[in-house]
Design a protein around this motif. Structure first.
Motif, mmCIF file in Angstrom:
data_model
loop_
_atom_site.group_PDB
_atom_site.id
_atom_site.type_symbol
_atom_site.label_atom_id
_atom_site.label_comp_id
_atom_site.label_asym_id
_atom_site.label_seq_id
_atom_site.Cartn_x
_atom_site.Cartn_y
_atom_site.Cartn_z
ATOM 1 N N THR A 43 0.848 -1.190 0.000
ATOM 2 C CA THR A 43 0.000 0.000 0.000
ATOM 3 C C THR A 43 0.883 1.238 0.000
ATOM 4 O O THR A 43 1.785 1.362 0.824
ATOM 5 C CB THR A 43 -0.902 0.011 1.254
ATOM 6 N N VAL A 51 -4.715 6.408 -3.079
ATOM 7 C CA VAL A 51 -3.889 5.312 -2.584
ATOM 8 C C VAL A 51 -3.626 4.302 -3.705
ATOM 9 O O VAL A 51 -4.523 3.956 -4.477
ATOM 10 C CB VAL A 51 -4.582 4.587 -1.404
ATOM 11 N N PHE A 53 -2.380 0.456 -4.655
ATOM 12 C CA PHE A 53 -2.312 -0.902 -4.110
ATOM 13 C C PHE A 53 -1.633 -1.786 -5.139
ATOM 14 O O PHE A 53 -2.075 -1.871 -6.286
ATOM 15 C CB PHE A 53 -3.715 -1.439 -3.800
ATOM 16 N N ALA A 73 -8.261 -5.181 -0.987
ATOM 17 C CA ALA A 73 -7.244 -4.425 -0.258
ATOM 18 C C ALA A 73 -7.686 -2.983 -0.059
ATOM 19 O O ALA A 73 -7.555 -2.418 1.036
ATOM 20 C CB ALA A 73 -5.912 -4.469 -1.012
ATOM 21 N N ALA A 74 -8.239 -2.376 -1.101
ATOM 22 C CA ALA A 74 -8.690 -0.978 -1.015
ATOM 23 C C ALA A 74 -9.830 -0.832 -0.017
ATOM 24 O O ALA A 74 -9.865 0.133 0.764
ATOM 25 C CB ALA A 74 -9.129 -0.490 -2.399
ATOM 26 N N GLN A 76 -10.535 -2.716 2.658
ATOM 27 C CA GLN A 76 -10.036 -2.864 4.029
ATOM 28 C C GLN A 76 -9.231 -1.638 4.443
ATOM 29 O O GLN A 76 -9.350 -1.155 5.565
ATOM 30 C CB GLN A 76 -9.181 -4.122 4.163
ATOM 31 N N TYR A 77 -8.419 -1.116 3.544
ATOM 32 C CA TYR A 77 -7.623 0.069 3.836
ATOM 33 C C TYR A 77 -8.528 1.253 4.177
ATOM 34 O O TYR A 77 -8.257 2.004 5.120
ATOM 35 C CB TYR A 77 -6.718 0.405 2.652
ATOM 36 N N ILE A 80 -9.748 0.806 7.682
ATOM 37 C CA ILE A 80 -8.662 1.038 8.640
ATOM 38 C C ILE A 80 -8.448 2.534 8.854
ATOM 39 O O ILE A 80 -8.207 2.984 9.969
ATOM 40 C CB ILE A 80 -7.358 0.358 8.170
ATOM 41 N N ARG A 81 -8.548 3.305 7.791
ATOM 42 C CA ARG A 81 -8.336 4.753 7.868
ATOM 43 C C ARG A 81 -9.587 5.509 8.331
ATOM 44 O O ARG A 81 -9.578 6.731 8.388
ATOM 45 C CB ARG A 81 -7.902 5.288 6.502
ATOM 46 N N THR A 135 -7.444 -9.359 2.741
ATOM 47 C CA THR A 135 -7.408 -7.895 2.675
ATOM 48 C C THR A 135 -6.126 -7.414 3.335
ATOM 49 O O THR A 135 -5.312 -8.215 3.774
ATOM 50 C CB THR A 135 -8.649 -7.299 3.361
ATOM 51 N N VAL A 136 -5.935 -6.107 3.413
ATOM 52 C CA VAL A 136 -4.709 -5.537 3.984
ATOM 53 C C VAL A 136 -4.453 -6.109 5.366
ATOM 54 O O VAL A 136 -5.325 -6.257 6.168
ATOM 55 C CB VAL A 136 -4.838 -3.998 4.080
#
Length: 136
Positions: A43, A51, A53, A73-74, A76-77, A80-81, A135-136
């Protein structure tokens, strides 16, 4: 009348017996089971909400499998943010030997962004888990 019923019953029993012998479908000779091996996610924060990936995997059937990995991945990111949504900007996919690589860019946001390729991060992460995509 009894004779007709006996014949009909016998015919139905014979038909049922034959259908039980019908061959079960098998995969085509060139077709293999989907067995992805997810190699990792990198990432890179490009700018505030933009972002990048980078994902790698083996066992992909096509570009769509790599794209799905990057989308997971996007999503989950974004969670998280502290964001609930992401919008797909672009994805490029390349294959070298057995390794498939994806390079995807997404924007993340708290509100549903404008555009056609938006994802609800929470729903997407849940779907990714159900499909076995990390995911991330």
């Amino acid at each position: 009348m009894r004779m007709a019923m006996a014949l009909a019953t016998g015919w139905m029993a014979a038909a049922a017996g034959l259908s039980a012998c019908a061959p079960t479908p098998t995969p085509d000779a060139g077709e293999t089971a989907f067995a992805p091996d997810y190699k990792g996610i990198e990432t890179i924060l490009l700018d505030g909400d933009l972002v990048n990936f980078r994902v790698a995997m083996t066992g992909a059937r096509n570009d769509g499998d790599v794209d799905a990995y990057a989308r997971c991945a996007a999503a989950q990111y974004a969670l998280i943010r502290g964001f609930g949504f992401a919008r797909h900007v672009r994805t490029t996919v390349a294959q070298t030997g057995e390794i498939w690589r994806g390079d995807a860019v997404y924007t993340i946001s708290a509100a549903l962004p404008r555009g056609l390729k938006t994802i609800d991060a929470e729903v997407t992460v849940r779907d990714c888990g159900a499909q076995g995509i990390p995911t991330v």
